[in-house]
Design an enzyme around this catalytic site. Structure first.
Site, PDB file in Angstrom:
ATOM      1  CD  GLU A 129      -3.987  -0.705 -20.374  1.00 29.69           C
ATOM      2  OE1 GLU A 129      -3.240   0.164 -19.918  1.00 29.69           O
ATOM      3  OE2 GLU A 129      -5.077  -0.997 -19.832  1.00 29.69           O
ATOM      4  CB  CYS A 136       3.940   4.958 -21.870  1.00 28.20           C
ATOM      5  SG  CYS A 136       2.183   4.546 -21.997  1.00 28.20           S
ATOM      6  CB  CYS A 155       6.664   2.803 -19.556  1.00 29.23           C
ATOM      7  SG  CYS A 155       6.329   1.118 -19.006  1.00 29.23           S
ATOM      8  CB  CYS A 187       3.137  -2.858 -23.011  1.00 28.29           C
ATOM      9  SG  CYS A 187       1.655  -1.839 -22.886  1.00 28.29           S
ATOM     10  CB  CYS A 230       6.401   2.191 -11.005  1.00 25.11           C
ATOM     11  SG  CYS A 230       5.477   2.153  -9.516  1.00 25.11           S
ATOM     12  CG  ASN A 264      11.227   4.029 -10.297  1.00 18.41           C
ATOM     13  OD1 ASN A 264      11.857   4.415  -9.325  1.00 18.41           O
ATOM     14  ND2 ASN A 264       9.952   3.699 -10.241  1.00 18.41           N
ATOM     15  CB  CYS A 285       3.328  -5.454  -8.724  1.00 20.32           C
ATOM     16  SG  CYS A 285       3.230  -4.432 -10.178  1.00 20.32           S
ATOM     17  CG  LEU A 290      -3.862  12.170 -15.417  1.00 13.86           C
ATOM     18  CD1 LEU A 290      -5.036  11.825 -16.316  1.00 13.86           C
ATOM     19  CD2 LEU A 290      -4.305  13.090 -14.285  1.00 13.86           C
ATOM     20  CG  HIS A 291       1.829   9.189 -16.192  1.00 13.57           C
ATOM     21  ND1 HIS A 291       2.062   8.982 -14.856  1.00 13.57           N
ATOM     22  CD2 HIS A 291       1.652   7.954 -16.728  1.00 13.57           C
ATOM     23  CE1 HIS A 291       2.043   7.681 -14.604  1.00 13.57           C
ATOM     24  NE2 HIS A 291       1.787   7.035 -15.713  1.00 13.57           N
ATOM     25  CD  GLU A 341      11.283  -8.470 -14.612  1.00 21.45           C
ATOM     26  OE1 GLU A 341      12.439  -8.790 -14.342  1.00 21.45           O
ATOM     27  OE2 GLU A 341      10.937  -7.292 -14.812  1.00 21.45           O
TER      28      GLU A 341
HETATM   29  N1  SAH Z   1      -0.288  -0.521 -18.457  1.00 24.51           N
HETATM   30  C1  SAH Z   1      -0.928  -0.180 -17.237  1.00 24.51           C
HETATM   31  C2  SAH Z   1      -0.434  -1.018 -16.088  1.00 24.51           C
HETATM   32  C3  SAH Z   1       1.035  -0.831 -15.760  1.00 24.51           C
HETATM   33  S1  SAH Z   1       1.077   0.001 -14.265  1.00 24.51           S
HETATM   34  C4  SAH Z   1      -0.746   1.287 -16.961  1.00 24.51           C
HETATM   35  O1  SAH Z   1       0.035   1.914 -17.645  1.00 24.51           O
HETATM   36  O2  SAH Z   1      -1.434   1.786 -16.075  1.00 24.51           O
HETATM   37  C5  SAH Z   1       2.699   0.587 -14.182  1.00 24.51           C
HETATM   38  C6  SAH Z   1       2.701   2.014 -13.639  1.00 24.51           C
HETATM   39  O3  SAH Z   1       4.045   2.483 -13.583  1.00 24.51           O
HETATM   40  C7  SAH Z   1       1.951   2.947 -14.565  1.00 24.51           C
HETATM   41  O4  SAH Z   1       1.323   3.965 -13.815  1.00 24.51           O
HETATM   42  C8  SAH Z   1       3.092   3.516 -15.376  1.00 24.51           C
HETATM   43  O5  SAH Z   1       2.719   4.698 -16.001  1.00 24.51           O
HETATM   44  C9  SAH Z   1       4.153   3.693 -14.325  1.00 24.51           C
HETATM   45  N2  SAH Z   1       5.491   3.774 -14.885  1.00 24.51           N
HETATM   46  C10 SAH Z   1       5.927   3.297 -16.054  1.00 24.51           C
HETATM   47  N3  SAH Z   1       7.246   3.562 -16.213  1.00 24.51           N
HETATM   48  C11 SAH Z   1       7.649   4.198 -15.107  1.00 24.51           C
HETATM   49  C12 SAH Z   1       8.906   4.680 -14.659  1.00 24.51           C
HETATM   50  N4  SAH Z   1       9.993   4.533 -15.387  1.00 24.51           N
HETATM   51  N5  SAH Z   1       8.972   5.271 -13.454  1.00 24.51           N
HETATM   52  C13 SAH Z   1       7.858   5.376 -12.690  1.00 24.51           C
HETATM   53  N6  SAH Z   1       6.657   4.927 -13.047  1.00 24.51           N
HETATM   54  C14 SAH Z   1       6.536   4.342 -14.244  1.00 24.51           C
HETATM   55 FE1  SF4 Z   2       2.258  -0.193 -21.407  1.00 23.21          FE
HETATM   56 FE2  SF4 Z   2       1.461   0.875 -19.045  1.00 23.21          FE
HETATM   57 FE3  SF4 Z   2       4.081   0.913 -19.780  1.00 23.21          FE
HETATM   58 FE4  SF4 Z   2       2.312   2.453 -21.054  1.00 23.21          FE
HETATM   59  S1  SF4 Z   2       2.888   2.608 -18.865  1.00 23.21           S
HETATM   60  S2  SF4 Z   2       3.902   1.204 -22.021  1.00 23.21           S
HETATM   61  S3  SF4 Z   2       0.488   1.176 -21.053  1.00 23.21           S
HETATM   62  S4  SF4 Z   2       2.844  -0.884 -19.342  1.00 23.21           S
END
Ligand code: SAH
Ligand code: SF4
Length: 374
Positions: free
Chosen positions: A187, A126, A129, A122, A360, A317, A115, A241-242, A102
């Site tokens: 990633e 996480c 995600c 992946c 995201c 989200n 994006c 970071l989170h 996507e």
């Molecule tokens: N793998 C890389 C690139 C993906 S960026 C990374 O993790 O940085 C996607 C972004 O959306 C990241 O900052 C991720 O942590 C964030 N993200 C993932 N799931 C999400 C969700 N359900 N709601 C909001 N942000 C989310």
């Molecule tokens: Fe992969 Fe980034 Fe999602 Fe973590 S936040 S599972 S590194 S896509």
């Protein structure tokens, strides 16, 4: 690296030169022909060699015989009520079933951000995600990464000299796709070589011509890749970071067990110390009752105090069957206010494209599992 694809999108100038030499283009023409083909592919958006008049008929035919500039199949194209667009793209594979990724386009008044995905699925799980619930299937090739940008430009009529009108919301000036964020599926720092080759073409004046500050690479914290990004690409950096304590980050972003916060922030400090490097963006997803207390906000300020930084608070989200909820509006507002008082401006990122699951962390292709999103 030799080119192992017949599709010339994503081939480096050297690879293209080798291709031309192999089909008998004389040595003294190689540099000029390579440039002409790059210009045709990336600046004009050609989908056929026959559209590259400067090559002459003979070379057009010779290329057409063995090579293509094919785009992936567009499986679906969705347009959100807020103008966000999401494409599900299908890439055929030489050695197995096709894969799907996507790509999301987010128009704003002053920019249009694409994006882009770097992997199918992946390998990092996480916990908040959606992409992380899909098994890691494949590293995208440089061509598959660039093709996402080319498809967006095709669909939005965004090449130099494009006269077609496309209806919709777009930035008021400049290119429709003005910025790239490597924030789609996957990633990017686990697929460094391919991401690098794609971004070098995106950055090249002979290629897509993006400036370094208009490309952002986001990582969950693959520490060795951060230094390489600084040395070899120098694009803008975002860190997912989170969490501000290792104990929690180990759960939310499990790569933290390998590269804990101290190491991650050291790598960030070094990144901003490089000449030309600017502020790093820290992404912080707001999870109700998990990472959204005032103590978290205070610790965030403390941790980043000596790193030139921006903070993006991302409202969580939701996706099917997740255990997390988004923090309340008031909690996000209070968290943001605290950051604001410490000099961070407009830290909350607006959620875009939620009605089409384009926000995201909501990206997931069904190359693998049974449920379709659309
Ligand atoms: N793998 C890389 C690139 C993906 S960026 C990374 O993790 O940085 C996607 C972004 O959306 C990241 O900052 C991720 O942590 C964030 N993200 C993932 N799931 C999400 C969700 N359900 N709601 C909001 N942000 C989310
Ligand atoms: Fe992969 Fe980034 Fe999602 Fe973590 S936040 S599972 S590194 S896509």
């Amino acid at each position: 690296m030799t080119l192992n694809s017949q599709n010339l999108i994503g081939a480096s100038q050297q690879q293209l030169r080798d291709v031309l030499a192999s089909i008998g283009v004389p040595e003294k023409q190689l540099a000029q022909r390579t440039k002409q083909i790059f210009h045709g592919i990336y600046i004009r958006g050609a989908t056929q060699f026959s559209q590259m008049a400067s090559l002459g008929k003979d070379l057009q035919h010779a290329l057409q015989k063995d090579f293509t500039l094919d785009r992936p199949e567009i499986v679906t194209e969705q347009i959100s009520i807020d103008g966000t667009r999401k494409w599900l793209l299908r890439f055929p594979q030489p050695d197995g079933p096709a894969v799907e990724v996507e790509t999301v386009y987010i128009p704003e008044s002053d920019r249009g951000t694409l994006c882009v995905s770097s992997q199918v699925g992946c390998s990092f799980n996480c916990s908040f995600c959606y992409t992380g619930t899909q098994p890691m299937m494949k590293n995208l090739t440089p061509g598959e990464i660039l093709a996402q940008i080319m498809v967006a430009r095709d669909r939005l009529a965004d090449y130099s000299g494009d006269a077609t009108e496309v209806e919709g919301e777009f930035p008021s000036t400049g290119r429709k796709v003005s910025n790239i964020v490597m924030m789609g599926m996957g990633e990017p720092l686990l697929n460094f070589e391919n991401v690098k080759q794609a971004l070098l073409i995106a950055l090249s004046d002979d290629g897509l011509g993006f400036s370094r500050r208009r490309i952002t690479l986001s990582t969950s914290g693959v520490v060795p890749g951060i230094a390489r990004t600084g040395d070899e690409l120098k694009v803008a950096l975002a860190i997912s970071l989170h969490a501000v304590r290792d104990e929690l980050r180990d759960v939310l972003v499990p790569i933290n067990r390998k590269y804990p916060l101290r190491e991650l922030l050291d790598a960030c400090r070094q990144y901003t110390g490089l000449s030309n490097a600017r502020r790093i963006t820290f992404e912080y997803v707001m999870l109700k009752g998990v990472n959204d207390s005032m103590e978290d906000a205070q610790e965030l300020i403390r941790l980043l105090s000596d790193i030139p930084s921006k903070i993006n608070l991302i409202p969580f989200n939701p996706w099917p069957r997740t255990q997390y909820e988004c923090s309340d509006e008031q909690t996000i507002a209070a968290f943001a206010r605290h950051l604001h008082q410490h000099g961070y401006s407009s830290p909350v990122r607006a959620t875009r494209g939620q009605d089409i699951m384009a926000a995201c962390g909501q990206l997931k292709s069904e190359s693998h599992s049974a449920v379709r999103l659309n």
